[in-house]
Design an enzyme around this catalytic site. Sequence first.
Site, PDB file in Angstrom:
ATOM      1  N   ARG A 107      11.474  23.483  -4.233  1.00  0.00           N
ATOM      2  CA  ARG A 107      10.977  24.251  -2.744  1.00  0.00           C
ATOM      3  C   ARG A 107       9.542  23.869  -2.924  1.00  0.00           C
ATOM      4  O   ARG A 107       9.371  23.623  -1.482  1.00  0.00           O
ATOM      5  CB  ARG A 107      11.530  25.670  -2.872  1.00  0.00           C
ATOM      6  N   LEU A 148      -6.740  21.491  -2.464  1.00  0.00           N
ATOM      7  CA  LEU A 148      -7.733  22.332  -2.237  1.00  0.00           C
ATOM      8  C   LEU A 148      -8.410  23.101  -3.492  1.00  0.00           C
ATOM      9  O   LEU A 148      -9.746  23.127  -3.683  1.00  0.00           O
ATOM     10  CB  LEU A 148      -7.318  23.728  -1.325  1.00  0.00           C
ATOM     11  N   GLU A 150      -9.623  23.829  -7.061  1.00  0.00           N
ATOM     12  CA  GLU A 150     -10.421  22.896  -7.911  1.00  0.00           C
ATOM     13  C   GLU A 150     -10.168  23.406  -9.526  1.00  0.00           C
ATOM     14  O   GLU A 150      -9.908  24.417  -9.615  1.00  0.00           O
ATOM     15  CB  GLU A 150     -11.766  22.600  -7.471  1.00  0.00           C
ATOM     16  N   PRO A 151     -10.684  22.495 -10.391  1.00  0.00           N
ATOM     17  CA  PRO A 151     -10.980  22.978 -11.784  1.00  0.00           C
ATOM     18  C   PRO A 151     -11.372  24.349 -12.035  1.00  0.00           C
ATOM     19  O   PRO A 151     -10.933  25.314 -12.867  1.00  0.00           O
ATOM     20  CB  PRO A 151     -11.348  21.861 -12.613  1.00  0.00           C
ATOM     21  N   SER A 155      -9.338  31.053  -6.088  1.00  0.00           N
ATOM     22  CA  SER A 155      -9.010  32.185  -5.097  1.00  0.00           C
ATOM     23  C   SER A 155     -10.613  32.224  -3.979  1.00  0.00           C
ATOM     24  O   SER A 155     -10.485  32.578  -3.048  1.00  0.00           O
ATOM     25  CB  SER A 155      -9.021  33.616  -5.724  1.00  0.00           C
ATOM     26  N   ARG A 260       2.667  30.218   2.608  1.00  0.00           N
ATOM     27  CA  ARG A 260       3.087  31.358   1.949  1.00  0.00           C
ATOM     28  C   ARG A 260       4.622  32.101   2.639  1.00  0.00           C
ATOM     29  O   ARG A 260       5.072  32.580   2.164  1.00  0.00           O
ATOM     30  CB  ARG A 260       2.058  32.455   2.121  1.00  0.00           C
ATOM     31  N   GLU A 380      -0.825  30.034  -3.867  1.00  0.00           N
ATOM     32  CA  GLU A 380      -1.131  30.372  -2.206  1.00  0.00           C
ATOM     33  C   GLU A 380      -1.556  32.058  -2.472  1.00  0.00           C
ATOM     34  O   GLU A 380      -1.055  32.415  -1.534  1.00  0.00           O
ATOM     35  CB  GLU A 380       0.311  30.299  -1.781  1.00  0.00           C
ATOM     36  N   PHE A 400     -13.435  42.243  -1.018  1.00  0.00           N
ATOM     37  CA  PHE A 400     -13.460  40.861  -1.835  1.00  0.00           C
ATOM     38  C   PHE A 400     -14.243  40.507  -2.670  1.00  0.00           C
ATOM     39  O   PHE A 400     -14.216  39.934  -4.009  1.00  0.00           O
ATOM     40  CB  PHE A 400     -12.952  39.543  -0.993  1.00  0.00           C
TER      41      PHE A 400
END
Length: 402
Positions: A107, A148, A150-151, A155, A260, A380, A400
């Site tokens: 999926r 998108l 990165e190491p 979030s 999502r 996601e 946030f």
Amino acid sequence: MPPAAKASPSGPPPFDPYDPLGLDDLLGDEDRAVRDTVRRWAAERVLPHVAGWYERGELPVIRELARELGAIGALGMPLTGYGCAGASAVQYGLACLELEAADSGIRSLVSVQGSLAMYAIHRYGSEEQRQQWLPRMAAGEVIGCFGLTEPDIGSDPAAMRTRARKDGSDWVLDGRKMWITNGSVAGVAVVWAQTDDGIRGFAVPTDTPGFSAPEIHHKWSLRASVTSELVLDGVRLPADAVLPGVSGLRGPLSCLSHARYGIVWGAMGAARASFEAALDYARSREQFGKPIGGFQLTQAKLADMAVELHKGILLAHHLGSRMDAGRLRAEQISFGKLNNVREAIDICRTARTILGANGISLEYPVMRHATNLESVLTYEGTVEMHQLVLGKALTGLDAFRG
């Protein structure tokens, strides 16, 4: 008030333990045809082999599977034109459910191809970019990936360090992306980078000098899936490589919302496979002189699993109907992702207890689904991020940043 509905002369249909709410009645003939096509493909091409792929940590036939998925119209399903199926959101969701009932890695292949890479090009690309990439991606001839994360940046994508700078009429990209599904087999990477004018997306042919995608090994989740790092070391692109239709985080975040939505359905596929394995096992496994399904505690587990599974499918169908009507909000997708993935993991863990020691064996799908869902829980948008999305929507206050 409208007149009360009359009962069928023949009474309600028999109770179906695999569809206790009669949710199949919500589907039209085309919906069932899509679902059944994907289910048959997964049964023939994935289920006989996936335990071995998972055990070895490989997906050796990914290119072949991509072409087959293209042939049944499963790549970029809800998109229109350019060889895409133009399916409804509900039909796309049903396909995601059936694919993840086989394995989350399959999926994920479809989600990244269609809901991330193809969606970004379809929605924000130029007509030339659409013609260049989408027909071959819809056919599975070219695999795409989406860069998108990165190491050190997950979030908080606004803090990404990958940068694109102008050099004459060209763009030059430098940076790294991490945990990229399909990365090392992709022919095109949709890469998001900081520029002097904000975050922009780029369609990067993966044979461009300076681009590499080393595969990530030693995973204990999504083992039947290709996961890579993307390394961009002075990748020089022509001016027309940039996606012209968007700038800022709105671009990648809208793509993530689309992906999502598929997860809301897909997680219920993993849960369904685990529930059905536990139900079948409980009917046949005997202890103390009778099937373990005849004991009260086992029946309580099965009842709770069935309730959460089919509530989750009903929620997914509701969100799909809203998407088809053009009324689905990002907060509602967060609602579905938060609920359905959490409940799917709980269903898998409960199913494992019913199977006892057999639950950890790859002879059964339960532990494979449970470990895969640990990744689905994170990518996601983590649980915490979706809680904050809903919290902000409920209160009007942004939490946030502390």
